[in-house]
Design an enzyme around this catalytic site. Structure first.
Site, PDB file in Angstrom:
ATOM      1  N   SER A 259     -34.248 -20.820 -31.051  1.00  0.00           N
ATOM      2  CA  SER A 259     -34.801 -20.192 -32.252  1.00  0.00           C
ATOM      3  C   SER A 259     -35.023 -21.288 -33.293  1.00  0.00           C
ATOM      4  O   SER A 259     -34.467 -22.394 -33.148  1.00  0.00           O
ATOM      5  CB  SER A 259     -33.776 -19.180 -32.787  1.00  0.00           C
TER       6      SER A 259
ATOM      7  N   TYR B  42     -25.188 -16.502 -34.699  1.00  0.00           N
ATOM      8  CA  TYR B  42     -26.547 -16.658 -34.168  1.00  0.00           C
ATOM      9  C   TYR B  42     -26.969 -18.130 -34.228  1.00  0.00           C
ATOM     10  O   TYR B  42     -27.424 -18.714 -33.236  1.00  0.00           O
ATOM     11  CB  TYR B  42     -27.501 -15.774 -34.990  1.00  0.00           C
TER      12      TYR B  42
END
Ligand code: NAD
Length: 256
Positions: free
Chosen positions: A147, A160
């Site tokens: 990401s 995350y």
């Protein structure tokens, strides 16, 4: 699109995790459109829907229910792929989850562990079981989904962000370990894409949609297929000298 690209996965088998929804579902469909037989792996039985879409378009796919954080389940998912299709050439390790924003001091330990288990250990487990099967078949390609949060920090998203940074380290290490033997391993770093993960957040905070558009220099967020295209390119013969890379696919988000 040239005929060579249209059929570039003919005869090959692709496994996609998190393929019930969003980027993974788009990747599974694209692999199939370009000739691959596809193992649709997900913890959510909506993976059957992805399979239905692929089959109604004339493709071949099978749904395998598995939680990527469970070693035995991942081992069985890879074995079932081999049982169904006889080989494994490409894997897109894409399954992921989001959690409510919490600064580190308030982050429930359970939320931390689940994020790391699914998005970091999950990628590790998938590679552990995919690589031997690819080596047996003479080589392959793996793309791990990181990401923009694998490159920069985001307050409130410690699990995350840490898992996605970890995916990049894991990807580079795996690439160095297996590249010479013909398994090319890379990661992608998507910016915001219009998937369930993002739409759930936009539903709760509608003003976020405009904010997300503004944050991406390209002036919009991505469609899931635009992220999937990058994963497919990395799995294709056209990326034959690319390994250990973190391909940023984010409309300029981290460039600013
Ligand atoms: N959408 C974005 O803006 C964005 C941005 C950057 C990175 N990503 C990454 O892209 C990947 C796909 O996300 P998405 O946006 O398509 O989300 P999504 O919620 O639409 O899809 C994620 C899929 O992963 C599956 N999944 C979750 N936990 C699992 C588990 N333990 N085992 C197996 N499957 C599991 C879910 O059931 C779901 O089908 C994730 O790794 C995410 O972190 C997404």
């Amino acid at each position: 699109m040239s005929a060579a690209v249209t059929h570039e996965f003919e005869g090959r088998v692709a496994l996609v995790t998190g393929a019930a929804s969003g980027i993974g579902a788009a990747a599974a469909r694209l692999f199939s459109e370009r000739g691959a037989r596809v193992a649709v792996v997900d913890v959510d039985s909506n993976g059957e829907r992805t399979v239905d879409v692929i089959r109604s378009a004339g493709g071949e796919a099978t749904f395998i229910r598995a939680d990527v954080s469970d070693d035995g389940a991942v081992e069985r998912a890879v074995a079932k792929t081999l049982e169904a299709f006889g080989r494994l050439d490409c894997a897109f390790n894409n399954a992921g989850i989001s959690g409510p924003p919490n600064p580190i001091v308030d982050l429930p330990l359970e939320q931390w562990h689940r994020g790391i288990d699914v998005m970091l250990t999950g990628v590790f487990l998938c590679m552990r079981h995919e690589i031997p099967r690819m080596l047996e078949g003479g080589g392959g390609s793996i793309v791990n989904c990181a990401s923009g949060a694998g490159l920069i920090g985001f307050p409130g998203q410690a699990a995350y962000v840490a898992s996605k940074h970890g995916v990049l380290g894991l990807t580079k290490t795996a690439a160095m370990e297996y590249g010479k033997q013909g398994v090319l391993i890379n990661a992608i770093c998507p910016g915001t894409a219009r998937t369930a993960m993002v739409e759930n957040v936009i539903e709760q905070t509608p003003e976020l949609e405009e904010e997300l558009r503004r944050l991406h220099p390209i002036g919009r967020i991505a469609e899931p297929s635009e992220i999937a295209e990058a994963a497919l390119w990395l799995c294709s013969g056209r990326a034959s000298f690319v390994m250990g890379s973190a391909l940023v696919v984010d409309g300029g988000y981290v460039a600013q």
